[in-house]
Design a protein around this motif. Structure first.
Motif, PDB file in Angstrom:
ATOM      1  N   ASN A   1       0.818  -1.212   0.000  1.00 51.78           N
ATOM      2  CA  ASN A   1       0.000   0.000   0.000  1.00 51.78           C
ATOM      3  C   ASN A   1       0.852   1.261   0.000  1.00 51.78           C
ATOM      4  O   ASN A   1       0.389   2.328   0.381  1.00 51.78           O
ATOM      5  N   GLY A   2       2.096   1.131  -0.442  1.00 49.32           N
ATOM      6  CA  GLY A   2       2.989   2.286  -0.495  1.00 49.32           C
ATOM      7  C   GLY A   2       2.527   3.365  -1.462  1.00 49.32           C
ATOM      8  O   GLY A   2       2.902   4.532  -1.327  1.00 49.32           O
ATOM      9  N   PHE A   3       1.696   2.966  -2.444  1.00 45.03           N
ATOM     10  CA  PHE A   3       1.202   3.972  -3.386  1.00 45.03           C
ATOM     11  C   PHE A   3       0.332   5.014  -2.673  1.00 45.03           C
ATOM     12  O   PHE A   3       0.234   6.155  -3.131  1.00 45.03           O
ATOM     13  N   LEU A   4      -0.289   4.621  -1.546  1.00 44.48           N
ATOM     14  CA  LEU A   4      -1.077   5.594  -0.782  1.00 44.48           C
ATOM     15  C   LEU A   4      -0.183   6.689  -0.215  1.00 44.48           C
ATOM     16  O   LEU A   4      -0.542   7.870  -0.234  1.00 44.48           O
ATOM     17  N   THR A   5       0.984   6.312   0.284  1.00 41.19           N
ATOM     18  CA  THR A   5       1.938   7.296   0.803  1.00 41.19           C
ATOM     19  C   THR A   5       2.367   8.248  -0.300  1.00 41.19           C
ATOM     20  O   THR A   5       2.441   9.465  -0.098  1.00 41.19           O
ATOM     21  N   ALA A   6       2.642   7.703  -1.481  1.00 45.70           N
ATOM     22  CA  ALA A   6       3.057   8.547  -2.598  1.00 45.70           C
ATOM     23  C   ALA A   6       1.936   9.483  -3.040  1.00 45.70           C
ATOM     24  O   ALA A   6       2.175  10.659  -3.335  1.00 45.70           O
ATOM     25  N   LEU A   7       0.707   8.982  -3.066  1.00 50.56           N
ATOM     26  CA  LEU A   7      -0.418   9.812  -3.503  1.00 50.56           C
ATOM     27  C   LEU A   7      -0.693  10.956  -2.535  1.00 50.56           C
ATOM     28  O   LEU A   7      -1.167  12.023  -2.949  1.00 50.56           O
ATOM     29  N   VAL A   8      -0.434  10.749  -1.243  1.00 49.69           N
ATOM     30  CA  VAL A   8      -0.626  11.828  -0.282  1.00 49.69           C
ATOM     31  C   VAL A   8       0.510  12.834  -0.366  1.00 49.69           C
ATOM     32  O   VAL A   8       0.312  14.045  -0.214  1.00 49.69           O
ATOM     33  N   ALA A   9       1.716  12.354  -0.636  1.00 53.31           N
ATOM     34  CA  ALA A   9       2.883  13.236  -0.651  1.00 53.31           C
ATOM     35  C   ALA A   9       2.911  14.148  -1.869  1.00 53.31           C
ATOM     36  O   ALA A   9       3.321  15.316  -1.772  1.00 53.31           O
ATOM     37  N   VAL A  10       2.485  13.645  -3.016  1.00 52.77           N
ATOM     38  CA  VAL A  10       2.680  14.412  -4.251  1.00 52.77           C
ATOM     39  C   VAL A  10       1.905  15.722  -4.277  1.00 52.77           C
ATOM     40  O   VAL A  10       2.432  16.729  -4.787  1.00 52.77           O
ATOM     41  N   PRO A  11       0.670  15.839  -3.755  1.00 50.40           N
ATOM     42  CA  PRO A  11       0.018  17.157  -3.770  1.00 50.40           C
ATOM     43  C   PRO A  11       0.790  18.198  -2.964  1.00 50.40           C
ATOM     44  O   PRO A  11       0.863  19.365  -3.371  1.00 50.40           O
TER      45      PRO A  11
END
Length: 513
Positions: free
Chosen positions: A174-184
């Motif tokens: 579920n690391g993509f969730l961390t990336a999706l929160v960080a990018v904005p």
């Protein structure tokens, strides 16, 4: 030979951090272990490759065992990369204007805290995940520092951000969730580079989806069970059923009863801190649940619409490891759950008679064999002493360090009058919010990244208001003006001879101005 000045800080930080981390590694040689560590070895040595854990990390376990016959190679590489990441982060802090002594101290504190010092020696996918998060933070800091110095950010900083995001999505499912929160956060704070940042985030995420949907099935790697993937949603149902049983219809109860007795759903819902109370106990039939996935998810959707406060509250409670400074009740598993690092004789049940690992040739490597027993005893004493309840909030929980790091970064951005500096909060915010979406219990291993970054960010509060240093020299405003050679004195012009007026000329009209 004398070291160049700019290499002294990172090399000194690396050397000290490496010594401390190697002490932990030697104390738990060939590596600190958990239940998951044994599962990784079972995956790669018996042909049962599964995607319920990180397949790339399983691959590293396989390479370490097949190439060197031990897990020590993998854990040694982890502690080296951890020290390198800290050295890089300390150098970036100095680049941002933090004094060298304070940047070094932050890195030293990060390895002096027992929870963070021991963690890199674990055979755990969360170790490279944490290293990736620190790399993203440090590379972001390099971009901010170059902007504050009035220079173009180096291309390698962007590539490091891309590499860090790739590590996030590869080493945790579920690391993509961390990336999706960080990018904005990154895109808004560093909007000048929004296109590059979006690409460096979305490409790794898309790559991870290709792996899970196409590559892993083609390689006959077993997919994660739905009962594991959606355990948090099922736990939301249990908590809501315990608090608001009157909102559940006969149809809802019928679906639930097929998976587990209704009394068990109610009992499991007494704790909002852990989904394991429901899905990790014998009364919950995972086989039936996997066959009723669509119905259970539909029930979760109805529960969320009917009583959003109860369902969302359950998820926030389960994610309190990320935002609540003080732990919850121990009897409800609200305290921080950590691994000791040692291994039971039956390898957590895997090597028990009739177990899946019985007779496995790599069982001998699945136990800690300290290189120096007195050192092991001392490190275990320090580790257990740090577990006292009065210090849990400081040494084993991330929230206080997350808040301190965010506050330090905000103060730094205000002093520098640079909103771009707020990009440094991206990985802390992402670490705190992503566990609200998917977190099974109050597990420490989910939070070393935000905790470590918070520790490193604290010195930014004392960086002062001066401009970040430039690698190519002081900023233009700080350069001393060079003295210009004195202008030559003008030679005196010869005095004009008196003009002879022609006859009949008027006093003004025939003269040139």
């Amino acid at each position: 030979m004398r070291l160049p000045a700019r290499l002294r800080l990172p090399l000194a930080v690396y050397a000290v951090c490496q010594v401390v981390l190697l002490l932990w590694w030697a104390a738990f040689y060939p590596g600190a272990m958990s239940y998951d560590s044994v599962a990784y070895v079972w995956h790669v040595t018996t042909g049962h490759w599964m995607a319920n854990h990180s397949v790339p990390y399983d691959g590293l376990v396989w390479l370490s065992l097949k190439g060197t016959g031990t897990l020590a190679t993998l854990t040694f590489l982890q502690v080296v990369l951890w020290a390198v990441a800290l050295a890089y982060a300390a150098d970036v802090l100095h680049d941002l204007g933090v004094r060298a002594r304070w940047a070094a101290l932050a890195a030293f504190v990060a390895v002096a805290i027992p929870s963070l010092g021991q963690f890199p020696s674990f055979v755990w996918k969360d170790v490279p995940f944490t290293i990736s998060a620190v790399v993203v933070f440090a590379a972001t800091g390099r971009i901010v520092a170059r902007r504050l110095a009035g220079e173009a950010p180096p291309a390698r900083a962007f590539w490091l951000i891309g590499a860090g995001f790739l590590g996030l999505v590869l080493f945790r499912n579920n690391g993509f969730l961390t990336a999706l929160v960080a990018v904005p956060v990154l895109v808004i704070a560093l909007r000048r580079y929004w296109a590059r940042l979006l690409a460096l985030t979305l490409v790794p995420i898309a790559f991870s989806f290709v792996l899970t949907s196409l590559v892993y099935p083609a390689l006959k790697i077993e997919a994660a069970q739905p009962s594991l993937t959606y355990a948090s949603a099922y736990a939301d149902i249990a908590v809501t059923y315990h608090d608001r049983p009157e909102t559940f219809t006969a149809r809802d109860r019928a679906v639930m009863a097929e998976v587990a007795p209704l009394w068990f759903w109610d009992q499991a819902g007494t704790s909002c801190y852990s989904s394991d109370w429901l899905t990790n106990r014998p009364r919950f039939d995972k086989t039936v649940a996997d066959g009723r996935t669509d119905e259970l998810l539909a029930l979760w959707g109805r529960t969320l619409r009917r009583t959003p406060d109860a369902a969302i509250g359950a998820r926030v409670c389960r994610g309190s490891i990320a935002w609540r400074i003080w732990p919850g009740p121990r009897e409800l598993d609200g305290h921080t759950i950590v691994g000791e690092g040692g291994v039971t004789p039956d390898r957590f049940g895997w090597a028990a008679p009739g177990g899946r690992m019985e007779g496995n040739p790599y069982l001998a490597d699945l136990r800690t064999r300290p290189l120096l027993q007195p050192e092991r005893d001392a490190m275990v004493f320090v580790l257990r002493a740090s577990r006292m309840e009065q210090l849990e909030f400081l040494l084993w929980r991330a929230p206080i360090w997350c808040y301190a790091g965010i506050a330090a970064i905000a103060l730094y951005a205000r002093r520098r009058r640079s909103p771009a500096a707020l990009a440094l909060t991206a990985m802390i915010v992402a670490g705190q919010l992503s566990v609200l979406a998917a977190n099974p219990a109050q597990l420490f291993r989910y939070m070393p990244g935000p905790m470590l970054i918070g520790v490193l960010a604290v010195p930014l509060a004392f960086a002062g208001a001066r401009r970040a240093a430039s690698r190519t020299g002081p900023p233009p405003a700080a350069r001393e003006p060079q003295e210009e050679p004195p202008a030559p004195e003008p030679e005196p012009e010869p005095e004009p001879e008196p003009a002879q007026e022609p006859a009949g000329a008027t006093a003004q009209g025939d003269r040139e101005p």
